[in-house]
Design a protein around this motif. Structure first.
Motif, PDB file in Angstrom:
ATOM      1  N   ILE A 286      66.152  33.435  38.456  1.00 52.47           N
ATOM      2  CA  ILE A 286      66.834  33.358  37.456  1.00 52.47           C
ATOM      3  C   ILE A 286      67.245  34.880  37.023  1.00 52.47           C
ATOM      4  O   ILE A 286      66.677  35.765  37.058  1.00 52.47           O
ATOM      5  CB  ILE A 286      66.052  32.849  36.321  1.00 52.47           C
ATOM      6  N   ILE A 287      68.736  34.933  36.289  1.00 50.59           N
ATOM      7  CA  ILE A 287      69.306  36.074  36.106  1.00 50.59           C
ATOM      8  C   ILE A 287      69.357  36.139  34.526  1.00 50.59           C
ATOM      9  O   ILE A 287      70.086  35.320  34.020  1.00 50.59           O
ATOM     10  CB  ILE A 287      70.591  36.211  36.791  1.00 50.59           C
ATOM     11  N   ILE A 288      68.764  37.229  33.963  1.00 56.49           N
ATOM     12  CA  ILE A 288      68.950  37.295  32.486  1.00 56.49           C
ATOM     13  C   ILE A 288      69.683  38.417  32.136  1.00 56.49           C
ATOM     14  O   ILE A 288      69.669  39.575  32.693  1.00 56.49           O
ATOM     15  CB  ILE A 288      67.449  37.598  31.752  1.00 56.49           C
TER      16      ILE A 288
ATOM     17  N   SER B  80      63.301  25.704  40.813  1.00 61.36           N
ATOM     18  CA  SER B  80      64.124  24.566  41.473  1.00 61.36           C
ATOM     19  C   SER B  80      65.199  24.098  40.032  1.00 61.36           C
ATOM     20  O   SER B  80      65.203  24.775  39.062  1.00 61.36           O
ATOM     21  CB  SER B  80      63.082  23.518  41.486  1.00 61.36           C
ATOM     22  N   GLU B  81      65.938  23.327  40.382  1.00 61.42           N
ATOM     23  CA  GLU B  81      66.806  22.718  39.412  1.00 61.42           C
ATOM     24  C   GLU B  81      65.956  22.433  38.183  1.00 61.42           C
ATOM     25  O   GLU B  81      66.636  22.545  37.053  1.00 61.42           O
ATOM     26  CB  GLU B  81      67.771  21.597  39.840  1.00 61.42           C
ATOM     27  N   GLU B  82      64.891  21.540  38.176  1.00 61.90           N
ATOM     28  CA  GLU B  82      63.946  20.932  37.390  1.00 61.90           C
ATOM     29  C   GLU B  82      63.470  22.082  36.537  1.00 61.90           C
ATOM     30  O   GLU B  82      63.407  22.193  35.318  1.00 61.90           O
ATOM     31  CB  GLU B  82      63.095  19.916  37.712  1.00 61.90           C
TER      32      GLU B  82
ATOM     33  N   GLU C 134      71.332  32.529  34.159  1.00 67.47           N
ATOM     34  CA  GLU C 134      71.746  32.048  35.167  1.00 67.47           C
ATOM     35  C   GLU C 134      70.951  31.750  36.355  1.00 67.47           C
ATOM     36  O   GLU C 134      69.691  32.326  36.143  1.00 67.47           O
ATOM     37  CB  GLU C 134      73.022  32.538  35.570  1.00 67.47           C
ATOM     38  N   ARG C 135      71.091  30.841  37.202  1.00 68.48           N
ATOM     39  CA  ARG C 135      70.309  30.545  38.296  1.00 68.48           C
ATOM     40  C   ARG C 135      70.953  30.636  39.545  1.00 68.48           C
ATOM     41  O   ARG C 135      72.127  30.210  39.653  1.00 68.48           O
ATOM     42  CB  ARG C 135      69.803  29.097  38.178  1.00 68.48           C
TER      43      ARG C 135
ATOM     44  N   ASP D 264      76.898  25.879  45.993  1.00 65.70           N
ATOM     45  CA  ASP D 264      75.728  26.522  46.675  1.00 65.70           C
ATOM     46  C   ASP D 264      74.500  26.606  45.765  1.00 65.70           C
ATOM     47  O   ASP D 264      73.747  26.982  46.073  1.00 65.70           O
ATOM     48  CB  ASP D 264      76.203  27.964  46.661  1.00 65.70           C
ATOM     49  N   THR D 265      74.443  25.539  44.884  1.00 63.88           N
ATOM     50  CA  THR D 265      73.441  25.076  43.935  1.00 63.88           C
ATOM     51  C   THR D 265      72.965  25.730  42.878  1.00 63.88           C
ATOM     52  O   THR D 265      72.148  25.827  41.957  1.00 63.88           O
ATOM     53  CB  THR D 265      71.986  24.708  44.983  1.00 63.88           C
ATOM     54  N   SER D 266      73.827  27.053  42.855  1.00 64.65           N
ATOM     55  CA  SER D 266      73.586  28.004  41.625  1.00 64.65           C
ATOM     56  C   SER D 266      74.183  27.443  40.452  1.00 64.65           C
ATOM     57  O   SER D 266      74.995  26.595  40.369  1.00 64.65           O
ATOM     58  CB  SER D 266      74.330  29.509  41.863  1.00 64.65           C
TER      59      SER D 266
END
Length: 201
Positions: A48-50, A24-26, A41-42, A91-93
């Motif tokens: 999550i993208i590392i 989630s965002e939190e 990034e999310r 898009d919430t990313s």
């Protein structure tokens, strides 16, 4: 103490790494706070993208664009952001780019509190310097679906080794500029901004 396990044998093609868990965002905020040394990034699905650090040559090209864009902002207003600035897109990313620009009008609508997190705003202008760990298809897809689809007005994708730059516009058109021995402009998105592509080499 148990020694940490490293992924030294992973080839570059395995990056970027993605989590299977949805954050989630939190959750993502807490993850970043707990792991400040991880560049990530999310995406819009909550994964999550590392990513790996950029190569030294890539960092030089990023700095060249950032320097000129910063000087433009000092004269014309707006704000330039570096490669670790995260933005929460429609898009919430939560995404980052090599260099980004946000207009005076957009900056005026954002509170200081929002800027201390991953501000919910769409940059007007985005620059991505090609990451050698991503394929050409993935780079193009990112420009179209991450940036332009979320409302970015103008975006540059730069590949110094290929001697090419792609200009993505809000109307979905794409223009290729090659070789990188000319000066291009910020068009109507950044009136008066010019960048000499020879600074990238």
């Amino acid at each position: 103490m148990t020694s940490p396990t490293y992924c030294a044998d992973l080839p570059l093609a395995c990056y970027p790494l993605r989590t299977t868990k949805q954050f989630s965002e939190e959750d993502f905020w807490n993850f970043c706070a707990e792991h400040p040394d991880i560049f990530c990034e999310r995406n819009e699905n909550g994964s999550i993208i590392i990513s790996t650090p950029v190569f030294t040559k890539t960092g030089s090209a990023v700095a060249a664009v950032a320097a000129d864009l910063t000087m433009y902002c000092r004269q014309h207003g707006g704000q330039a952001f570096g490669s670790k600035a995260g933005f929460t897109l429609p898009d919430t990313s939560v995404r980052t780019a090599s260099v980004t620009y946000v207009s005076v009008e957009t900056m005026a609508s954002i509170s200081w509190t929002e800027l201390t997190k991953f501000a919910g705003l769409v940059p007007d202008f985005v620059v991505e310097v090609v990451d050698p760990t991503r394929s050409g298809f993935v780079n193009d897809l990112r420009m179209r679906t991450t940036w332009i689809a979320n409302g970015v007005k103008l975006a540059w994708l730069i590949d110094v080794d290929a001697d090419k730059l792609w200009i993505y516009r809000a109307d979905s058109s794409v223009k290729i500029v090659s070789p990188l021995n000319q000066t291009i402009t910020g068009e109507d998105v950044l009136p008066g901004f010019e960048f000499d592509l020879r600074l990238l080499s």
